[in-house]
Motif scaffolding. Structure first.
Motif, mmCIF file in Angstrom:
data_model
loop_
_atom_site.group_PDB
_atom_site.id
_atom_site.type_symbol
_atom_site.label_atom_id
_atom_site.label_comp_id
_atom_site.label_asym_id
_atom_site.label_seq_id
_atom_site.Cartn_x
_atom_site.Cartn_y
_atom_site.Cartn_z
ATOM 1 N N PRO A 59 0.822 -1.212 0.000
ATOM 2 C CA PRO A 59 0.000 0.000 0.000
ATOM 3 C C PRO A 59 0.862 1.271 0.000
ATOM 4 O O PRO A 59 1.853 1.343 0.722
ATOM 5 C CB PRO A 59 -0.808 -0.109 1.299
ATOM 6 N N PRO A 60 0.499 2.259 -0.802
ATOM 7 C CA PRO A 60 1.289 3.499 -0.872
ATOM 8 C C PRO A 60 1.478 4.200 0.467
ATOM 9 O O PRO A 60 2.520 4.816 0.703
ATOM 10 C CB PRO A 60 0.498 4.378 -1.837
ATOM 11 N N ASP A 61 0.520 4.081 1.374
ATOM 12 C CA ASP A 61 0.679 4.750 2.668
ATOM 13 C C ASP A 61 1.848 4.171 3.461
ATOM 14 O O ASP A 61 2.461 4.853 4.274
ATOM 15 C CB ASP A 61 -0.616 4.693 3.479
ATOM 16 N N VAL A 62 2.213 2.916 3.208
ATOM 17 C CA VAL A 62 3.368 2.321 3.876
ATOM 18 C C VAL A 62 4.642 3.009 3.399
ATOM 19 O O VAL A 62 5.488 3.409 4.205
ATOM 20 C CB VAL A 62 3.436 0.795 3.635
ATOM 21 N N ALA A 63 4.783 3.167 2.094
ATOM 22 C CA ALA A 63 5.967 3.851 1.557
ATOM 23 C C ALA A 63 6.029 5.289 2.066
ATOM 24 O O ALA A 63 7.094 5.783 2.433
ATOM 25 C CB ALA A 63 5.945 3.827 0.036
ATOM 26 N N MET A 64 4.894 5.938 2.117
ATOM 27 C CA MET A 64 4.871 7.340 2.542
ATOM 28 C C MET A 64 5.135 7.481 4.040
ATOM 29 O O MET A 64 5.464 8.555 4.506
ATOM 30 C CB MET A 64 3.537 7.976 2.163
ATOM 31 N N SER A 65 5.048 6.393 4.800
ATOM 32 C CA SER A 65 5.291 6.454 6.240
ATOM 33 C C SER A 65 6.753 6.725 6.572
ATOM 34 O O SER A 65 7.065 7.091 7.700
ATOM 35 C CB SER A 65 4.816 5.160 6.916
ATOM 36 N N LEU A 102 15.023 0.816 2.964
ATOM 37 C CA LEU A 102 13.928 0.029 2.390
ATOM 38 C C LEU A 102 13.807 -1.358 3.028
ATOM 39 O O LEU A 102 12.699 -1.864 3.206
ATOM 40 C CB LEU A 102 14.076 -0.049 0.882
ATOM 41 N N ASN A 103 14.932 -1.970 3.396
ATOM 42 C CA ASN A 103 14.864 -3.275 4.065
ATOM 43 C C ASN A 103 14.228 -3.155 5.447
ATOM 44 O O ASN A 103 13.482 -4.040 5.878
ATOM 45 C CB ASN A 103 16.248 -3.914 4.163
ATOM 46 N N ALA A 104 14.510 -2.055 6.162
ATOM 47 C CA ALA A 104 13.891 -1.839 7.471
ATOM 48 C C ALA A 104 12.376 -1.675 7.316
ATOM 49 O O ALA A 104 11.600 -2.221 8.107
ATOM 50 C CB ALA A 104 14.499 -0.608 8.155
ATOM 51 N N ALA A 107 10.855 -5.126 6.576
ATOM 52 C CA ALA A 107 10.779 -5.982 7.762
ATOM 53 C C ALA A 107 9.672 -5.531 8.713
ATOM 54 O O ALA A 107 8.972 -6.351 9.302
ATOM 55 C CB ALA A 107 12.121 -5.983 8.487
ATOM 56 N N LYS A 108 9.513 -4.224 8.835
ATOM 57 C CA LYS A 108 8.537 -3.664 9.778
ATOM 58 C C LYS A 108 7.105 -3.740 9.261
ATOM 59 O O LYS A 108 6.179 -4.021 10.011
ATOM 60 C CB LYS A 108 8.908 -2.218 10.065
ATOM 61 N N ARG A 109 6.926 -3.495 7.956
ATOM 62 C CA ARG A 109 5.571 -3.347 7.420
ATOM 63 C C ARG A 109 5.174 -4.401 6.394
ATOM 64 O O ARG A 109 4.099 -4.332 5.816
ATOM 65 C CB ARG A 109 5.422 -1.961 6.795
ATOM 66 N N GLY A 110 6.061 -5.365 6.121
ATOM 67 C CA GLY A 110 5.694 -6.481 5.265
ATOM 68 C C GLY A 110 5.553 -6.173 3.782
ATOM 69 O O GLY A 110 4.797 -6.838 3.090
ATOM 70 N N ILE A 111 6.275 -5.179 3.311
ATOM 71 C CA ILE A 111 6.245 -4.900 1.873
ATOM 72 C C ILE A 111 7.424 -5.575 1.198
ATOM 73 O O ILE A 111 8.316 -6.100 1.855
ATOM 74 C CB ILE A 111 6.289 -3.379 1.580
ATOM 75 N N GLU A 112 7.444 -5.533 -0.120
ATOM 76 C CA GLU A 112 8.591 -5.982 -0.899
ATOM 77 C C GLU A 112 9.031 -4.822 -1.773
ATOM 78 O O GLU A 112 8.238 -3.925 -2.060
ATOM 79 C CB GLU A 112 8.212 -7.177 -1.769
ATOM 80 N N TRP A 113 10.288 -4.835 -2.181
ATOM 81 C CA TRP A 113 10.758 -3.782 -3.069
ATOM 82 C C TRP A 113 11.820 -4.349 -3.999
ATOM 83 O O TRP A 113 12.383 -5.406 -3.755
ATOM 84 C CB TRP A 113 11.275 -2.581 -2.278
#
Length: 132
Positions: A59-65, A102-104, A107-113
């Protein structure tokens, strides 16, 4: 806030200079110059703009966090859709700093990049355009 829609480009003599990093178009980032084959839609990179193209899947809000941390790296936000955010980060920000941030988040929010313009077609061999 997500920007959506076309990714504008400057044109001159059949070449396109990318103003923003396009999502799902691997091998390129903002500032690069490409030539597009209008017959089949393929493209070739003419020159690199010195930017990396991290693509975040979630979700974009995760990246924006982590907006503040990303800004310190000199990044800008190029756009997003439901579950994907496209960033541009100058290569001078250094791979280790970008990857740590990005790795942090992953790990914290369960996204992939994934870097959209670092690896070749096999998705593992570095293009090494930043070495020269």
């Amino acid at each position: 806030m997500c920007r959506r829609g076309r990714h504008p480009a400057d044109t001159e003599g059949g070449l396109l200079k990318l103003v923003r990093t396009p999502g799902l178009t691997l091998g390129v980032a903002a500032g690069g110059v490409i030539q597009v084959n209008t017959d089949d839609g393929s493209y070739g990179v003419i020159s690199r703009g010195g930017n990396l193209a991290p693509q975040l899947y979630g979700p974009p809000d995760v990246a924006m966090s982590i907006e503040g941390e990303l800004r310190r790296l000199g990044r800008w936000h190029d756009g997003c859709v439901k579950n994907m955010t496209i960033l541009t980060v100058p290569v001078r920000a250094r791979f280790d700093a970008i990857e740590s941030t990005l790795n942090a988040l992953a790990a914290k929010r369960g996204i992939e990049w994934y870097y959209g313009n670092v690896y070749g077609e096999d998705c593992t061999t570095p293009l090494n355009w930043w070495v020269s």
